[in-house]
Design an enzyme around this catalytic site. Structure first.
Site, PDB file in Angstrom:
ATOM      1  N   GLU A   1       0.822  -1.199   0.000  1.00  0.00           N
ATOM      2  CA  GLU A   1       0.000   0.000   0.000  1.00  0.00           C
ATOM      3  C   GLU A   1       0.866   1.262   0.000  1.00  0.00           C
ATOM      4  OE1 GLU A   1      -4.086  -1.689   1.851  1.00  0.00           O
ATOM      5  OE2 GLU A   1      -2.731  -0.812   3.319  1.00  0.00           O
TER       6      GLU A   1
ATOM      7  N   CYS B   1       3.625   8.422   1.220  1.00  0.00           N
ATOM      8  CA  CYS B   1       4.140   7.453   2.192  1.00  0.00           C
ATOM      9  C   CYS B   1       4.278   6.117   1.464  1.00  0.00           C
ATOM     10  CB  CYS B   1       3.113   7.386   3.334  1.00  0.00           C
ATOM     11  SG  CYS B   1       3.549   6.232   4.613  1.00  0.00           S
TER      12      CYS B   1
ATOM     13  N   CYS C   1       6.274  -6.975   7.279  1.00  0.00           N
ATOM     14  CA  CYS C   1       7.463  -6.580   8.037  1.00  0.00           C
ATOM     15  C   CYS C   1       7.778  -7.689   9.029  1.00  0.00           C
ATOM     16  CB  CYS C   1       7.215  -5.272   8.783  1.00  0.00           C
ATOM     17  SG  CYS C   1       8.696  -4.690   9.650  1.00  0.00           S
TER      18      CYS C   1
ATOM     19  N   CYS D   1       6.533  -5.176  15.646  1.00  0.00           N
ATOM     20  CA  CYS D   1       6.211  -4.216  16.714  1.00  0.00           C
ATOM     21  C   CYS D   1       4.752  -4.471  17.102  1.00  0.00           C
ATOM     22  CB  CYS D   1       6.410  -2.784  16.229  1.00  0.00           C
ATOM     23  SG  CYS D   1       8.115  -2.478  15.723  1.00  0.00           S
TER      24      CYS D   1
ATOM     25  N   CYS E   1       1.625  -2.389  15.660  1.00  0.00           N
ATOM     26  CA  CYS E   1       1.629  -2.087  14.224  1.00  0.00           C
ATOM     27  C   CYS E   1       0.912  -3.177  13.432  1.00  0.00           C
ATOM     28  CB  CYS E   1       3.074  -1.950  13.743  1.00  0.00           C
ATOM     29  SG  CYS E   1       3.223  -1.762  11.956  1.00  0.00           S
TER      30      CYS E   1
ATOM     31  N   CYS F   1      -1.080   5.910   9.664  1.00  0.00           N
ATOM     32  CA  CYS F   1       0.168   5.251  10.101  1.00  0.00           C
ATOM     33  C   CYS F   1      -0.123   3.941  10.805  1.00  0.00           C
ATOM     34  CB  CYS F   1       0.853   6.098  11.170  1.00  0.00           C
ATOM     35  SG  CYS F   1       1.936   7.295  10.556  1.00  0.00           S
TER      36      CYS F   1
END
Ligand code: SAH
Ligand code: SF4
Length: 354
Positions: free
Chosen positions: A93, A106, A113, A117, A120, A338
């Site tokens: 994205e 962005c 990933c 975390c 996230c 975010c």
């Protein structure tokens, strides 16, 4: 037959080598880059200032192929989110955030990933693979093509989409090279930002390799809490990270600053004591702090900090002479804020099967 070379994967200096190997003159590099990045022309046959022989040669051995857009979403506040199909059921994205005086894109650097975390959405999804330079640059090309038709432009590019850019160094540095190159996107080094959760050895390399700006995802003022929120901290604890930050600030020929990102999680990292601790930690570092209101996603246990709590936290930093601002959340209605990015990922870590 050998695969064709995608020329979007090549920087100016790579293209010079490519054309030299074909026995062509160096000015072909400028001509090709201007066709692609300034005219958005991807058909070699239409690049009429290249000789017919070269155009035929390029058709035989090279491509300028962009991945396909699988979805485009428009948020009520002007944010645009593209889902891009990379094949084999992997999607990434890319998000455009318009503001009064600028337009920020962005971009993603990996499919998913691996760093997990806990707050996230991308991290919760697992990881499939690194993006190529082409796949990183394609996000900017796709957005630019759409926006320029609407009279809008991209003034800033941030690696704050899916993935950890400093675990995909080679492709990310090459993409930065193209983002700064006048023959491609021509952005200033201050308008391109790599955001990292703190891959310390890569941070030392980055300081010498690319002049772009740096954002550090800190999120906690001590190792006990950071170990939990940002697990890579167990490998590279805060003091090691801050030494690498200082090295970044001392490297390069131009003045540098660092943006520290701090996601505000209610009752977890948002107390006055933690603000005091954070101020002490960052004392003497040329830094600005960006407080990010937590953006929730379906599986999360975390809660958003109250507005007054964020303000009080920010006041403590101010009182210690640290520049701090609170990021306004944008694009929530299309899950583009975010940490909400979660293009479909074929997870290879096994995390999503548990
Ligand atoms: N991997 C890199 C870049 C991508 S994440 C990094 O961690 O820096 C971009 C930013 O979004 C990081 O600061 C990250 O911590 C933040 N973020 C992640 N999840 C979030 C969430 N749910 N709410 C708000 N910010 C989040
Ligand atoms: Fe990865 Fe950054 Fe999300 Fe952490 S915050 S899981 S490093 S994308």
């Amino acid at each position: 037959m050998e695969d064709k070379q995608n020329l979007l994967d090549l920087t100016r200096s790579d293209l010079n080598d490519f054309f030299a190997n074909l026995g062509e003159k160096p000015y072909c590099t400028k001509q090709l880059m201007q066709w692609v990045y300034h005219q958005h022309q991807f058909d070699f046959d239409q690049m009429l200032n290249l000789s017919k022989k070269l155009r035929e040669k390029l058709n035989a051995i090279a491509t300028l192929e962009l991945p396909k857009i699988s979805q485009q979403n428009f948020s009520l506040d002007g944010v645009i989110k593209w889902a891009i199909d990379l094949g084999n059921e992997n999607h990434i994205e890319t998000v455009y955030i318009p503001e009064k005086d600028r337009g920020t894109l962005c971009i993603s650097s990996q499919v998913g990933c691996a760093l997990a975390c806990t707050f996230c959405s991308t991290g919760m999804q697992g990881f499939n693979r690194n993006l190529s330079t082409t796949e990183i640059i394609a996000q900017v090309v796709i957005a630019q093509q759409y926006l320029s038709d609407k009279g809008k432009r991209i003034s800033n590019v941030v690696f704050m989409g899916m993935g950890e850019p400093l675990l995909n160094e080679k492709a990310v540095y090459k993409a930065c090279d193209l983002l700064l190159d006048d023959w491609a996107f021509g952005l200033s080094r201050r308008k391109v930002t790599i955001s990292t959760s703190g891959v310390v050895p890569a941070l030392y390399r980055m300081a010498d390799i690319t002049p772009v700006s740096l954002a550090i995802s800190l999120h906690a003022p001590d190792d006990v809490l950071r170990d939990e929120l940002v697990p890579i901290n167990q490998k590279y604890p805060i003091q090691e990270l801050l030494s690498a930050c200082q090295n970044y600030l001392d490297s390069g020929t131009q003045e540098r600053h660092i943006l520290f990102e701090y996601v505000m999680l209610s009752g977890v990292n948002d107390s006055i004591e933690q603000a005091e601790k954070l101020a002490k930690l960052l004392k003497g570092i040329s830094a600005k702090v960006n407080l990010i209101p937590f953006n929730p996603f379906p599986e999360t246990q975390y809660k958003i900090s109250k507005k007054a709590t964020i303000e009080a936290f920010q006041d403590v930093l101010f009182n210690h002479g640290i520049r701090a601002m609170t990021r306004r959340t944008r694009g929530e209605d299309v899950d583009a804020a975010c940490g909400q990015l979660a293009g479909k990922v074929v997870d290879k870590t096994g995390r999503t099967q548990s």
